[in-house]
Write a protein that holds these residues in place. Sequence first.
Motif, mmCIF file in Angstrom:
data_model
loop_
_atom_site.group_PDB
_atom_site.id
_atom_site.type_symbol
_atom_site.label_atom_id
_atom_site.label_comp_id
_atom_site.label_asym_id
_atom_site.label_seq_id
_atom_site.Cartn_x
_atom_site.Cartn_y
_atom_site.Cartn_z
ATOM 1 N N LEU A 65 33.426 14.101 -5.188
ATOM 2 C CA LEU A 65 34.722 14.344 -5.825
ATOM 3 C C LEU A 65 34.697 15.636 -6.634
ATOM 4 N N ASP A 66 33.556 15.876 -7.258
ATOM 5 C CA ASP A 66 33.436 17.095 -8.056
ATOM 6 C C ASP A 66 33.529 18.324 -7.158
ATOM 7 N N LYS A 95 29.414 9.631 -4.716
ATOM 8 C CA LYS A 95 30.877 9.714 -4.702
ATOM 9 C C LYS A 95 31.345 10.702 -5.766
ATOM 10 N N GLN A 96 30.768 10.586 -6.967
ATOM 11 C CA GLN A 96 31.162 11.485 -8.043
ATOM 12 C C GLN A 96 30.867 12.940 -7.686
ATOM 13 N N GLU A 113 45.053 12.455 -9.234
ATOM 14 C CA GLU A 113 43.928 12.063 -10.061
ATOM 15 C C GLU A 113 42.690 12.910 -9.784
ATOM 16 N N VAL A 114 42.438 13.201 -8.505
ATOM 17 C CA VAL A 114 41.159 13.840 -8.176
ATOM 18 C C VAL A 114 41.271 15.329 -7.847
ATOM 19 N N ILE A 154 42.366 8.267 -1.616
ATOM 20 C CA ILE A 154 42.300 9.199 -2.743
ATOM 21 C C ILE A 154 43.688 9.369 -3.354
ATOM 22 N N ASP A 155 43.732 9.393 -4.667
ATOM 23 C CA ASP A 155 44.988 9.700 -5.346
ATOM 24 C C ASP A 155 44.975 11.189 -5.699
ATOM 25 N N TYR A 189 37.173 18.757 -5.994
ATOM 26 C CA TYR A 189 38.010 19.295 -7.067
ATOM 27 C C TYR A 189 37.850 20.809 -7.140
#
Lengths: 362, 429
Positions: free
Chosen positions: A281-282, A277-278, A103-104, A99-100, A285
């Motif tokens: 990530l959501d 995955k999305q 970015e995330v 993970i960056d 965040y």
Amino acid sequence: MKYSKYLMSVAAVALAGAATAEEMTIVSWGGAYSKSQLKAYHEPYSEKTGITIINDDSSNEAVAKLRAMNEADNVTWDVVDVVASDAIRLCDEGLAMEIDADEVLAPAPDGTPASEDFGDLLVSECFIPQIVYSTTFGYRTDMVGDTPPTDVCAVFDTEAYPGKRALEKRPINNMEWALICDGVGFDEVYDVLATDEGQDRALAKLETIKDDVVWWSAGADTPQLLADGEVVMGSTYNGRLFSVIEEQKQPVAMLWDAQVFDLDGWIIPAGLSEERKQRALDYIYFATDTQRLADQAKYISYGPARASSAPLVGQHAELGIEMAPHMPTDPENAKRTFLYNYEFWADYRDDIDAKFQAWLAQ
Amino acid sequence: MSDATQQDAPQSNGPVLAADGTPLKQSLARSLRRQKLRALILIAPLLLFVILSFLVPIASMLFRSVENGIVEETLPETVAELASWDATSGELPPEEVYAAFVRDMVVAVDEKTHTRLGSRLNYEETGMSSMFRRSGRAIKKLDPVEDAPFKEKLIDIHDGWGEVKTWATIQTHSGKYTDGYFLNAVDMQRTAEGPEMQPENKRILLTLFGRTLKMSLIITGFCILLSYPVAWLLANLPMRISNLLMILVLLPFWTSLLVRTSAWKVMLQQQGVINDTLVWLGLVADDARLVIINNQIGTIVAMTHILLPFMILPMYSVMQTIQPTYLRAAKSLGATNWTAFWRVYFPQSIPGIGAGSILVFILAIGYYITPEIVGGTKGVFISNRIAYHISSSLNWGLAAALGTILLAVVLILYWAYDKIVGIDNVKLG
């Protein structure tokens, strides 16, 4: 209970794959810790997005289970809460997604990028830190006479503090404390521990209290032993001691000296479908922004991993007491602290554990 | 049919014929085969289920104890180049090995398999894990063609590449199959010079195997002693009372294992019920409370209690079939109570003891959670170590080797039991 939940989550995810039900499985440690996440992250997130979150209390076996799921090519978890050392291993094994951070993850409210806000705590490419916790000692205030201990070496002083001590049944932390109390400086502990002589030295120091130790393997053991008066002092996670002291009102106090800092946080399993995955990530965040991390500290005494969250830590949601003085990172508590060396233990875990277990069995 | 055979038998040596003219042997075999096939089809669903959900997973788990493809798969060229290098010469391998290693690693880093290999080799040589992880980042930047030669560059990246034992470890463990896990499982290790014992301060597993067997035997023994009278009462008391007694036996059996084990913690700890009572009675001084938990005593007490129903129930079902008239007959022929019991009743109850003992013993040597909770350091079993390697150290190869050995020990003991007591002498009811 645990398994039924697990089965339910497996079934639920299988169903979710077929239909497009908005569900995700989040794995954590259970108990008060999961409760704090439920209140601070899951409930507001479900409210906001309508996604149902299924809890699975499997974090203590997360690495083994993820490996098994990966081999079976059927990863049913979306987000997993693990300690930093496990995150590093999962990353090494290719089981966690890299993970960056910038970015995330959300930047701090003042615009500081996430990588700076988390700073040194980003110990692995796959790891998103959540809390700082520490392994430290608690003692019975009614069993230590007029001179309560202030130094971690009280653990090794059976003359001044007679009675049993509870230590974890593994070398990590115990070896470090033994060397510190044998006169090794904080900076040199891992250099000494990397040698055979250093390991023997640590075991020799532990040998002096071997007959007075009750060895624990579950985090709940020490609080129980302290509450029953079985031990005069014992090591465990600081949040567990907080609940013994403040929630159960037992005659127990914290000995913060030489507490060992460690991190706990999220990873996303490798090989999720794009959609899952999305979604993961959501969630990440949302759950790791400055305010949410501070919110978690309302329910449990672990320090938020973002620098920008610290000033927002308020009062306990139910007890109404100020949480800041109970944080391991509070300056008053963190006078002498020790940082767990992940790379060292990744290398030496097997070797020293074999020696430690052989020593225990003697 | 019997008439026909009797008539034919003395007359000729030719085959006996069935009614339709085919040899009797053949037609008998055919009908038997048909019967067997029908039986097989009937049990096929169960058989398939057992094979797929039980035997295959166990076999694949056991296979891990010898499987070692990872080294050759991750470093194919290096392994090939290393084959001609003599590890005992004391000299570092030639430049070709280093070049091959860089080529392999560039691919491995790309696929992120180098850290996995590092973890595997770390079981054999401490420090390999971080060596592979750290070197991976630096090697990624190297070009396998232009940046040659690599020997010094690699040693610059990490001192470990300049040590003979690093390469010796890779060479020793490069085979597709390994006996390394089995050697580890009996406190040995494979080195460049061949198998040798682990250093004294790392030997633990043989001790644990021995302890597991010894304590399981003790637990089985206690179970026999405690269960026999209970089973006898169950079988001989009037129905009303024995039913009540049966409930008392079954109630703990239905209670969660964890609850029962935790209850023993409350009973046995130094500030626990038993110690408190003894101190109150004045039998034990307050400052000399008995240590009866977190050691072998704790494990034996808790496990004996938990495994009791597995001994009582088979004993009870066998004892129920023993006719009370036999005892009366013995007594009427002049036997004392003891003789009647020992010569008439006891021998008939042995199949129950046998069944119970096998059940309890086999359950005991695989026990994990109870020793973990009440066993402290001296009361833990080999299964606790297997669990550690499965879930904590992730050394599944070693865990599989330990499991295989445990399985083999059980099978050998079962075979020995069959030879000595006879498996036909075991009854579950």
